[in-house]
Design an enzyme around this catalytic site. Sequence first.
Site, short mmCIF file in Angstrom:
data_model
loop_
_atom_site.label_atom_id
_atom_site.label_comp_id
_atom_site.label_asym_id
_atom_site.label_seq_id
_atom_site.Cartn_x
_atom_site.Cartn_y
_atom_site.Cartn_z
N LYS A 16 0.84 -1.21 0.00
CA LYS A 16 0.00 0.00 0.00
C LYS A 16 0.87 1.25 0.00
O LYS A 16 2.03 1.23 0.43
CB LYS A 16 -0.95 0.03 1.21
N ASP A 143 -2.46 -1.79 10.06
CA ASP A 143 -2.56 -1.78 8.59
C ASP A 143 -3.05 -3.11 8.02
O ASP A 143 -3.28 -3.21 6.80
CB ASP A 143 -1.18 -1.50 7.97
O1 C5P Z 1 -0.48 -1.44 14.71
P1 C5P Z 1 0.97 -1.70 14.45
O2 C5P Z 1 1.48 -2.87 15.24
O3 C5P Z 1 1.31 -1.81 13.00
O4 C5P Z 1 1.72 -0.41 14.98
C1 C5P Z 1 3.11 -0.41 15.16
C2 C5P Z 1 3.49 0.81 16.01
O5 C5P Z 1 3.30 2.00 15.25
C3 C5P Z 1 2.67 0.99 17.26
O6 C5P Z 1 3.20 0.26 18.32
C4 C5P Z 1 2.79 2.49 17.49
O7 C5P Z 1 4.04 2.82 18.05
C5 C5P Z 1 2.79 3.03 16.06
N1 C5P Z 1 1.44 3.42 15.61
C6 C5P Z 1 0.85 4.54 16.15
N2 C5P Z 1 -0.41 4.90 15.74
C7 C5P Z 1 -1.07 4.19 14.80
C8 C5P Z 1 -0.47 3.04 14.22
C9 C5P Z 1 0.80 2.69 14.66
O8 C5P Z 1 1.43 5.22 17.01
N3 C5P Z 1 -2.27 4.57 14.42
#
Ligand code: C5P
Length: 306
Positions: A16, A143
Amino acid sequence: MTAPATRAVTVRVPAKVNVQLAVGAARPDGFHDLANVFLAVSLFDEVTATPAEALTVSCAGPDADQVPLDRSNLAARAAELLAARHGIEPAVHLHIAKNIPVAGGMAGGSADGAAALLACDTLWGLDSPREELLDICAELGSDVPFSFVGGAALGTGRGELLVPVEAGTFHWVFAVADGGLSTPAVFREFDRLAEAEGRAVPEPVASPVLLAALASGDAGALGASLTNDLQAAAVSLRPSLAATLDAGLGGGAVAALVSGSGPTTAFLVADEVAAAKVVAALEGAGVCRATRVAVGPVPGAVVLSA
Ligand code: C5P
């Protein structure tokens, strides 16, 4: 004669790019509220699930050595979560044919999680309702639901609450950087920059102008409205990205931006001829490790063979 048992299921899943990534202030749970307009593009990973004694993961592709093969891999976690929900053992081997840049801001790890989930669901004959698979996707990462559904969508919350949006076809060039960037580190840098600049971070809101441009299929209109609130943070952590963005614009790109949390950079181009010129400019300037050409939107995770 009975039909042979399914021995392997292969699922293809896209990368993406975010055509808008509006980021709010840090929430108490550490995440950030987003208004995140996703577009799935034609760079694909493939995940093949085959029965095995225990859960194992392998990976092949140019960046395979950077992919973790333990339970931290989202493909492995997807198999574990699905099996746990159904009270079965995750007895599966997952092979990832990796083409999406690793830790590149193109949701490659999330894509593998979504693909593994669909591959295991099919291999194990579970036929789970789509809503249940999307729940597991959201548990895997912000994501992952979008990797599963593909197309074009607005993601709110931490990015996992999706509404499909209309999109014409757009041509892109991606410049793959040397090494990845940690998504949490980029979000932390976003917070740090906002604080250092004494800037109040507004509520993230999807841009009506951008959504109209996306629906129109007009590259000039979309190029004028692309935004990524994480771009300054990614460039702050990786200053060399500024030269990459400039080189692609110098080669005739309609617009340039960092893809998600980076360090992959994305160049919107008018057509395939313009794409070739931007590739030549990026490679001539020596400002990236590799280039890729893609179009979007494309569908999300699909079973290729079962
Ligand atoms: O959801 P995911 O595990 O992909 O997110 C990885 C990291 O990215 C989270 O631990 C956070 O630090 C950051 N993040 C965030 N806000 C979001 C998505 C991700 O701060 N909406």
